[in-house]
Design a protein around this motif. Structure first.
Motif, PDB file in Angstrom:
ATOM      1  N   ASP A   2       0.868  -1.170   0.000  1.00 47.71           N
ATOM      2  CA  ASP A   2       0.000   0.000   0.000  1.00 47.71           C
ATOM      3  C   ASP A   2       0.905   1.221   0.000  1.00 47.71           C
ATOM      4  OD1 ASP A   2      -1.718   2.095   0.446  1.00 47.71           O
ATOM      5  OD2 ASP A   2      -2.679   1.202   2.196  1.00 47.71           O
ATOM      6  N   GLU A   3       1.074   1.848  -1.141  1.00 41.87           N
ATOM      7  CA  GLU A   3       2.014   2.964  -1.293  1.00 41.87           C
ATOM      8  C   GLU A   3       1.767   4.089  -0.281  1.00 41.87           C
ATOM      9  OE1 GLU A   3       4.733   3.321  -3.185  1.00 41.87           O
ATOM     10  OE2 GLU A   3       4.500   1.309  -3.995  1.00 41.87           O
ATOM     11  N   GLU A   4       0.510   4.332   0.060  1.00 45.34           N
ATOM     12  CA  GLU A   4       0.206   5.424   0.984  1.00 45.34           C
ATOM     13  C   GLU A   4       0.561   5.076   2.422  1.00 45.34           C
ATOM     14  OE1 GLU A   4      -3.711   7.046   0.525  1.00 45.34           O
ATOM     15  OE2 GLU A   4      -3.561   7.005  -1.657  1.00 45.34           O
ATOM     16  N   ALA A   5       0.284   3.850   2.831  1.00 47.54           N
ATOM     17  CA  ALA A   5       0.514   3.466   4.219  1.00 47.54           C
ATOM     18  C   ALA A   5       1.965   3.084   4.470  1.00 47.54           C
ATOM     19  CB  ALA A   5      -0.394   2.298   4.598  1.00 47.54           C
ATOM     20  N   GLY A   6       2.634   2.530   3.465  1.00 43.77           N
ATOM     21  CA  GLY A   6       4.008   2.066   3.651  1.00 43.77           C
ATOM     22  C   GLY A   6       4.030   0.759   4.416  1.00 43.77           C
ATOM     23  N   PRO A   7       5.205   0.177   4.578  1.00 41.71           N
ATOM     24  CA  PRO A   7       5.297  -1.092   5.309  1.00 41.71           C
ATOM     25  C   PRO A   7       4.965  -0.881   6.781  1.00 41.71           C
ATOM     26  CG  PRO A   7       7.439  -0.423   4.439  1.00 41.71           C
ATOM     27  CD  PRO A   7       6.466   0.630   4.079  1.00 41.71           C
ATOM     28  N   HIS A   8       4.387  -1.886   7.395  1.00 39.36           N
ATOM     29  CA  HIS A   8       4.060  -1.825   8.813  1.00 39.36           C
ATOM     30  C   HIS A   8       5.324  -2.021   9.635  1.00 39.36           C
ATOM     31  CE1 HIS A   8      -0.231  -1.726   8.107  1.00 39.36           C
ATOM     32  NE2 HIS A   8      -0.053  -2.650   7.185  1.00 39.36           N
ATOM     33  N   GLU A   9       5.394  -1.326  10.749  1.00 37.85           N
ATOM     34  CA  GLU A   9       6.571  -1.390  11.620  1.00 37.85           C
ATOM     35  C   GLU A   9       6.874  -2.815  12.064  1.00 37.85           C
ATOM     36  OE1 GLU A   9       9.897   0.194  13.291  1.00 37.85           O
ATOM     37  OE2 GLU A   9       8.464   1.239  12.029  1.00 37.85           O
ATOM     38  N   ASP A  10       5.841  -3.604  12.363  1.00 40.36           N
ATOM     39  CA  ASP A  10       6.093  -4.980  12.812  1.00 40.36           C
ATOM     40  C   ASP A  10       6.666  -5.834  11.686  1.00 40.36           C
ATOM     41  OD1 ASP A  10       3.633  -4.834  11.511  1.00 40.36           O
ATOM     42  OD2 ASP A  10       2.712  -6.418  12.697  1.00 40.36           O
ATOM     43  N   GLU A  11       6.263  -5.577  10.449  1.00 37.84           N
ATOM     44  CA  GLU A  11       6.828  -6.297   9.308  1.00 37.84           C
ATOM     45  C   GLU A  11       8.302  -5.945   9.129  1.00 37.84           C
ATOM     46  OE1 GLU A  11       4.510  -5.737   5.762  1.00 37.84           O
ATOM     47  OE2 GLU A  11       2.646  -5.952   6.892  1.00 37.84           O
ATOM     48  N   LEU A  12       8.626  -4.671   9.283  1.00 43.28           N
ATOM     49  CA  LEU A  12      10.022  -4.247   9.167  1.00 43.28           C
ATOM     50  C   LEU A  12      10.864  -4.859  10.278  1.00 43.28           C
ATOM     51  CD1 LEU A  12       9.614  -0.494   8.211  1.00 43.28           C
ATOM     52  CD2 LEU A  12      10.250  -2.400   6.720  1.00 43.28           C
ATOM     53  N   TRP A  13      10.298  -4.936  11.477  1.00 43.09           N
ATOM     54  CA  TRP A  13      11.027  -5.525  12.599  1.00 43.09           C
ATOM     55  C   TRP A  13      11.323  -6.993  12.320  1.00 43.09           C
ATOM     56  CZ3 TRP A  13      10.347  -9.474  16.078  1.00 43.09           C
ATOM     57  CH2 TRP A  13      11.260  -9.504  17.136  1.00 43.09           C
ATOM     58  N   LEU A  14      10.341  -7.739  11.803  1.00 43.29           N
ATOM     59  CA  LEU A  14      10.547  -9.154  11.489  1.00 43.29           C
ATOM     60  C   LEU A  14      11.600  -9.326  10.401  1.00 43.29           C
ATOM     61  CD1 LEU A  14       6.895 -10.538  11.585  1.00 43.29           C
ATOM     62  CD2 LEU A  14       8.765 -11.097  13.155  1.00 43.29           C
ATOM     63  N   LEU A  15      11.542  -8.496   9.374  1.00 47.36           N
ATOM     64  CA  LEU A  15      12.543  -8.558   8.312  1.00 47.36           C
ATOM     65  C   LEU A  15      13.936  -8.254   8.856  1.00 47.36           C
ATOM     66  CD1 LEU A  15      13.152  -8.986   5.341  1.00 47.36           C
ATOM     67  CD2 LEU A  15      12.603  -6.574   4.959  1.00 47.36           C
ATOM     68  N   GLU A  16      14.013  -7.280   9.750  1.00 45.47           N
ATOM     69  CA  GLU A  16      15.287  -6.956  10.389  1.00 45.47           C
ATOM     70  C   GLU A  16      15.821  -8.154  11.168  1.00 45.47           C
ATOM     71  OE1 GLU A  16      16.730  -3.127  12.674  1.00 45.47           O
ATOM     72  OE2 GLU A  16      15.278  -4.259  13.861  1.00 45.47           O
ATOM     73  N   GLN A  17      14.944  -8.870  11.874  1.00 44.61           N
ATOM     74  CA  GLN A  17      15.365 -10.042  12.631  1.00 44.61           C
ATOM     75  C   GLN A  17      15.890 -11.145  11.714  1.00 44.61           C
ATOM     76  OE1 GLN A  17      15.651  -9.661  15.971  1.00 44.61           O
ATOM     77  NE2 GLN A  17      14.955  -7.656  15.304  1.00 44.61           N
TER      78      GLN A  17
END
Length: 86
Positions: free
Chosen positions: A48-63
């Motif tokens: 969703d270009e307007e909302a951007g990635p969710h913080e929890d998704e980014l955290w999981l990817l970082e892990q």
């Protein structure tokens, strides 16, 4: 979301000898900038270009990347397993 700013901050701090991670700063001084490479491991395109990635998704990817690279101790310079908390 934009990693160019943080990467530039790291480069600048290293260039002036003021990086907070002393081991990294010492290796930078000893080995020289040409011994280091800063890269973005993965680019996330939001569904969703307007909302951007969710913080929890980014955290999981970082892990996932932390597990893949083990950037602690002998493997890297990070001192905290929760990098964003550092």
């Amino acid at each position: 979301m934009n990693l160019h700013g943080p990467l530039n901050r790291h480069r600048f701090a290293l260039a002036i000898g003021a990086h907070p991670i002393r081991a990294l700063q010492e290796d930078w001084r000893r080995l020289g900038p040409e011994a280091f490479e800063f890269t973005i491991a993965e680019v996330v395109t939001p569904q969703d270009e307007e909302a951007g990635p969710h913080e929890d998704e980014l955290w999981l990817l970082e892990q996932v990347w932390i597990e893949r690279t083990s950037p602690f101790g002998e493997g890297g310079y990070n001192v905290h397993t929760r990098i964003r908390d550092a």
